[in-house]
Design a protein around this motif. Structure first.
Motif, short mmCIF file in Angstrom:
data_model
loop_
_atom_site.label_atom_id
_atom_site.label_comp_id
_atom_site.label_asym_id
_atom_site.label_seq_id
_atom_site.Cartn_x
_atom_site.Cartn_y
_atom_site.Cartn_z
N PHE A 27 0.86 -1.24 -0.11
CA PHE A 27 -0.17 -0.06 -0.18
C PHE A 27 0.88 1.16 0.00
O PHE A 27 2.04 1.15 0.91
N CYS A 29 -0.38 5.63 -0.18
CA CYS A 29 -1.39 6.41 -0.62
C CYS A 29 -1.12 7.27 -1.82
O CYS A 29 0.16 7.61 -2.10
N VAL A 30 -2.13 7.26 -2.85
CA VAL A 30 -2.16 7.98 -4.10
C VAL A 30 -2.36 9.43 -3.99
O VAL A 30 -3.64 9.66 -3.53
N CYS A 33 -5.74 10.63 -5.31
CA CYS A 33 -6.83 10.08 -4.67
C CYS A 33 -7.23 10.77 -3.25
O CYS A 33 -6.40 10.67 -2.36
N THR A 34 -8.55 11.11 -3.05
CA THR A 34 -8.95 11.46 -1.65
C THR A 34 -10.22 10.84 -1.30
O THR A 34 -10.84 11.29 -0.40
N TRP A 35 -10.30 9.62 -2.04
CA TRP A 35 -11.63 8.97 -1.64
C TRP A 35 -12.01 8.78 -0.25
O TRP A 35 -13.18 9.02 0.18
N CYS A 36 -11.03 8.38 0.69
CA CYS A 36 -11.38 8.17 2.12
C CYS A 36 -11.84 9.18 2.88
O CYS A 36 -11.96 9.22 3.96
N PHE A 113 -7.19 3.69 7.66
CA PHE A 113 -7.72 3.33 6.38
C PHE A 113 -6.52 2.93 5.51
O PHE A 113 -5.65 3.80 5.82
N HIS A 135 -12.41 1.03 -3.97
CA HIS A 135 -12.17 2.64 -4.36
C HIS A 135 -10.89 3.29 -4.04
O HIS A 135 -10.44 4.16 -4.32
N CYS A 136 -10.09 2.69 -3.15
CA CYS A 136 -8.68 3.09 -2.85
C CYS A 136 -7.76 2.66 -3.90
O CYS A 136 -7.54 1.49 -4.14
N ASP A 137 -7.20 3.56 -4.31
CA ASP A 137 -6.05 3.48 -5.67
C ASP A 137 -4.92 3.02 -4.86
O ASP A 137 -3.82 2.87 -5.72
N GLY A 138 -4.42 2.91 -3.68
CA GLY A 138 -3.27 2.74 -2.80
C GLY A 138 -2.82 1.29 -2.82
O GLY A 138 -1.81 0.98 -2.45
S1 SF4 Z 1 -8.75 5.76 -0.65
FE1 SF4 Z 1 -6.76 5.01 -0.41
S2 SF4 Z 1 -5.21 5.88 -2.12
FE2 SF4 Z 1 -7.11 7.29 -1.70
S3 SF4 Z 1 -6.59 8.86 -0.44
FE3 SF4 Z 1 -7.63 7.16 0.84
S4 SF4 Z 1 -5.82 5.93 1.55
FE4 SF4 Z 1 -5.13 7.02 -0.23
#
Ligand code: SF4
Ligand code: SF4
Length: 170
Positions: A27, A29-30, A33-36, A113, A135-138
Motif C-alpha cells: 500500500f 497512498c496515491v 486520490c482523496t476517496w477516504c 484506512f 475505491h482505494c487506489d493505493g
Molecule cells: S482511498 Fe486509499 S489511495 Fe485514496 S486517499 Fe484514501 S488511502 Fe489514499
C-alpha cells in the motif's frame, strides 16, 4: 483469507493483531486520490480531546447514533468531493488534510484506512475494508508491504478501546 492463513503479528510490545489479509499486500497512498476523505470520520474519545485542542468542535463535528464524527460539508469545487459534492470538513481544496498538514496529527481512523479493525474474543483483527477494494487506489501499487508497517496504520490506542470496530461510518 481463511482462518488458517490468518497470522498474529506483534505491532507494539505485548500488542498483537490477527492479520486477515494477504501478507504480500502492499500500500502507498496515491496523492490524487482523496476517496477516504469524502466521508465523515468516526472520532474515538481520545481523538475528540486531541481535536478540541486544534479546532472548534461545534463547527467540525457532528453526532450520529450516539457517536461523534468529523462533519462532512458541501464544497464549492468539483474534485476531491463525493458524488453529493461533500467531503470531510478538513479536506482542503488542493486535496490535502488541514489537520495533517498544519497540526501533524489526524484522527485514528484516518491512519487505519484502508484497513479495517474489529475485536473478536478479545483479539484485535485487521483486514482490508470492503469499500477499499473498490475505491482505494493505493493497494498493490508499491513495494511497501502492509504487514511490515502495521504500526503506521494501527495507533496503539486501538488496543485500549472497548469497541474499535471500524465498520461505522457517517
Ligand atoms: S482511498 Fe486509499 S489511495 Fe485514496 S486517499 Fe484514501 S488511502 Fe489514499
Ligand atoms: S481528517 Fe484529514 S485525513 Fe481524515 S478524513 Fe478528514 S481530510 Fe481526510
Amino acid at each position: 483469507m481463511s482462518a488458517d492463513s490468518a497470522r498474529r503479528v506483534e505491532v507494539y510490545p505485548g500488542r498483537e493483531v490477527v492479520v486477515e489479509f494477504d501478507p504480500d499486500l502492499t500500500f502507498e497512498c496515491v496523492e490524487e486520490c482523496t476517496w477516504c476523505c469524502h466521508h465523515g470520520v468516526l472520532l474515538y474519545d481520545r481523538d475528540l480531546l486531541e481535536l478540541a485542542q486544534r479546532a472548534t468542535l461545534a463547527e467540525t463535528t457532528t453526532d450520529f447514533r450516539g457517536e461523534k464524527f468529523v462533519t462532512r460539508e458541501e464544497k464549492s469545487r468539483d474534485d476531491h468531493v463525493g458524488e453529493d459534492g461533500h467531503a470531510c470538513a478538513f479536506l482542503r481544496d488542493d486535496g490535502l488534510c488541514t489537520l495533517h498538514l498544519e497540526e501533524d496529527w489526524k484522527p485514528t481512523r484516518c491512519s487505519v484506512f484502508p484497513l479495517g479493525v474489529w475485536l473478536d474474543e478479545g483479539d484485535l483483527h485487521v483486514d482490508i475494508r470492503e469499500s477499499a477494494h473498490d475505491h482505494c487506489d493505493g493497494l498493490d501499487v508499491s513495494d511497501r508491504r502492509v504487514i511490515d508497517n502495521l504500526e503506521a496504520f494501527l495507533p496503539e490506542l486501538l488496543w485500549e478501546l472497548e469497541n474499535p470496530d471500524s465498520d461505522r461510518v457517517l
